[in-house]
Design a protein around this motif. Sequence first.
Motif, PDB file in Angstrom:
ATOM      1  N   ASN A 104      20.992  62.007  40.304  1.00 17.85           N
ATOM      2  CA  ASN A 104      22.249  61.998  41.058  1.00 17.85           C
ATOM      3  C   ASN A 104      21.974  61.440  42.444  1.00 17.85           C
ATOM      4  O   ASN A 104      20.925  61.692  43.022  1.00 17.85           O
ATOM      5  N   SER A 105      22.934  60.698  42.966  1.00 19.99           N
ATOM      6  CA  SER A 105      22.792  60.123  44.296  1.00 19.99           C
ATOM      7  C   SER A 105      23.949  60.564  45.183  1.00 19.99           C
ATOM      8  O   SER A 105      25.045  60.841  44.710  1.00 19.99           O
ATOM      9  N   LYS A 106      23.668  60.619  46.473  1.00 17.24           N
ATOM     10  CA  LYS A 106      24.679  61.022  47.448  1.00 17.24           C
ATOM     11  C   LYS A 106      25.432  59.777  47.906  1.00 17.24           C
ATOM     12  O   LYS A 106      24.845  58.878  48.509  1.00 17.24           O
ATOM     13  N   VAL A 107      26.721  59.723  47.590  1.00 21.65           N
ATOM     14  CA  VAL A 107      27.547  58.582  47.980  1.00 21.65           C
ATOM     15  C   VAL A 107      28.821  59.103  48.626  1.00 21.65           C
ATOM     16  O   VAL A 107      29.232  60.234  48.408  1.00 21.65           O
ATOM     17  N   ARG A 108      29.443  58.244  49.431  1.00 18.69           N
ATOM     18  CA  ARG A 108      30.662  58.636  50.126  1.00 18.69           C
ATOM     19  C   ARG A 108      31.828  57.714  49.786  1.00 18.69           C
ATOM     20  O   ARG A 108      32.805  57.651  50.516  1.00 18.69           O
ATOM     21  N   ARG A 109      31.708  57.005  48.696  1.00 25.20           N
ATOM     22  CA  ARG A 109      32.770  56.095  48.271  1.00 25.20           C
ATOM     23  C   ARG A 109      33.065  56.298  46.792  1.00 25.20           C
ATOM     24  O   ARG A 109      32.218  56.756  46.031  1.00 25.20           O
ATOM     25  N   ALA A 110      34.264  55.923  46.385  1.00 20.14           N
ATOM     26  CA  ALA A 110      34.656  56.042  44.987  1.00 20.14           C
ATOM     27  C   ALA A 110      34.136  54.870  44.162  1.00 20.14           C
ATOM     28  O   ALA A 110      33.864  55.004  42.982  1.00 20.14           O
ATOM     29  N   LYS A 111      33.979  53.721  44.772  1.00 20.04           N
ATOM     30  CA  LYS A 111      33.465  52.533  44.093  1.00 20.04           C
ATOM     31  C   LYS A 111      32.349  51.948  44.943  1.00 20.04           C
ATOM     32  O   LYS A 111      32.474  51.837  46.161  1.00 20.04           O
ATOM     33  N   LEU A 112      31.258  51.583  44.313  1.00 23.52           N
ATOM     34  CA  LEU A 112      30.084  51.083  45.036  1.00 23.52           C
ATOM     35  C   LEU A 112      29.931  49.580  44.853  1.00 23.52           C
ATOM     36  O   LEU A 112      28.838  49.081  44.592  1.00 23.52           O
ATOM     37  N   PHE A 113      31.008  48.839  45.028  1.00 26.15           N
ATOM     38  CA  PHE A 113      30.951  47.399  44.829  1.00 26.15           C
ATOM     39  C   PHE A 113      30.141  46.696  45.917  1.00 26.15           C
ATOM     40  O   PHE A 113      29.730  45.560  45.732  1.00 26.15           O
ATOM     41  N   TYR A 114      29.872  47.366  47.026  1.00 28.71           N
ATOM     42  CA  TYR A 114      29.064  46.752  48.072  1.00 28.71           C
ATOM     43  C   TYR A 114      27.614  46.571  47.620  1.00 28.71           C
ATOM     44  O   TYR A 114      26.877  45.774  48.194  1.00 28.71           O
ATOM     45  N   LEU A 115      27.210  47.258  46.564  1.00 21.59           N
ATOM     46  CA  LEU A 115      25.849  47.087  46.041  1.00 21.59           C
ATOM     47  C   LEU A 115      25.652  45.721  45.399  1.00 21.59           C
ATOM     48  O   LEU A 115      24.520  45.285  45.205  1.00 21.59           O
ATOM     49  N   ARG A 116      26.742  45.045  45.065  1.00 22.07           N
ATOM     50  CA  ARG A 116      26.627  43.714  44.463  1.00 22.07           C
ATOM     51  C   ARG A 116      25.969  42.723  45.410  1.00 22.07           C
ATOM     52  O   ARG A 116      25.324  41.779  44.971  1.00 22.07           O
ATOM     53  N   ASN A 117      26.142  42.926  46.700  1.00 20.82           N
ATOM     54  CA  ASN A 117      25.578  42.007  47.690  1.00 20.82           C
ATOM     55  C   ASN A 117      24.169  42.392  48.108  1.00 20.82           C
ATOM     56  O   ASN A 117      23.568  41.706  48.925  1.00 20.82           O
ATOM     57  N   ARG A 118      23.642  43.474  47.573  1.00 23.39           N
ATOM     58  CA  ARG A 118      22.324  43.960  47.975  1.00 23.39           C
ATOM     59  C   ARG A 118      21.335  43.828  46.832  1.00 23.39           C
ATOM     60  O   ARG A 118      21.671  44.008  45.678  1.00 23.39           O
ATOM     61  N   VAL A 119      20.092  43.550  47.216  1.00 22.50           N
ATOM     62  CA  VAL A 119      19.034  43.355  46.234  1.00 22.50           C
ATOM     63  C   VAL A 119      17.808  44.134  46.677  1.00 22.50           C
ATOM     64  O   VAL A 119      17.575  44.319  47.872  1.00 22.50           O
ATOM     65  N   GLY A 120      17.039  44.605  45.731  1.00 26.40           N
ATOM     66  CA  GLY A 120      15.761  45.260  46.034  1.00 26.40           C
ATOM     67  C   GLY A 120      15.933  46.623  46.664  1.00 26.40           C
ATOM     68  O   GLY A 120      16.747  47.430  46.237  1.00 26.40           O
ATOM     69  N   LYS A 121      15.146  46.882  47.724  1.00 26.10           N
ATOM     70  CA  LYS A 121      15.175  48.196  48.359  1.00 26.10           C
ATOM     71  C   LYS A 121      16.479  48.464  49.100  1.00 26.10           C
ATOM     72  O   LYS A 121      16.820  49.614  49.350  1.00 26.10           O
ATOM     73  N   ASN A 122      17.220  47.423  49.443  1.00 27.12           N
ATOM     74  CA  ASN A 122      18.512  47.619  50.110  1.00 27.12           C
ATOM     75  C   ASN A 122      19.551  48.225  49.174  1.00 27.12           C
ATOM     76  O   ASN A 122      20.532  48.802  49.626  1.00 27.12           O
ATOM     77  N   ALA A 123      19.344  48.099  47.876  1.00 24.28           N
ATOM     78  CA  ALA A 123      20.311  48.606  46.903  1.00 24.28           C
ATOM     79  C   ALA A 123      20.029  50.048  46.510  1.00 24.28           C
ATOM     80  O   ALA A 123      20.701  50.580  45.644  1.00 24.28           O
ATOM     81  N   ARG A 124      19.046  50.691  47.137  1.00 21.94           N
ATOM     82  CA  ARG A 124      18.727  52.077  46.791  1.00 21.94           C
ATOM     83  C   ARG A 124      19.775  53.032  47.338  1.00 21.94           C
ATOM     84  O   ARG A 124      20.362  52.803  48.382  1.00 21.94           O
ATOM     85  N   LEU A 125      19.955  54.141  46.640  1.00 18.73           N
ATOM     86  CA  LEU A 125      20.854  55.209  47.076  1.00 18.73           C
ATOM     87  C   LEU A 125      20.033  56.464  47.323  1.00 18.73           C
ATOM     88  O   LEU A 125      19.008  56.685  46.682  1.00 18.73           O
TER      89      LEU A 125
END
Length: 133
Positions: A104-125
Amino acid sequence: MITTKFIVLINKLMKTTELIQKIENYQIKQDLPTIEVGDIARMGILIQEGNKQRVQTYEGTVIAKMNTGINTAVTVRRIFQGISIERIFLLHSPSIQSIEIIRNSKVRRAKLFYLRNRVGKNARLVQRFSKTK
């Protein structure tokens, strides 16, 4: 003014919706884990190859959850050989054999579409730890 044709039409519609509801209740899966956005899930999908069937696992981050009831679907994103792959799964589909929540990851959004622009360690939650009693 309500006519008898209108009443008969309403009765037919009620019967149809009740029939659809019964079919949906029969096909809905009861043993699904609770899936939240940000979870890392492992899906076991039934693959048909010719006359053989096998279960293929698909593991990734749940970036969106849509609809309710029998139409519940999740979008799972994984990175394979540097390329981002997203797949939408209907949770109550007979082709899904198993669903396992790995983390399980801690998120504060209903949709995580911003992860599409991130690669590698930047895409970690950030991992969410549950409280024990």
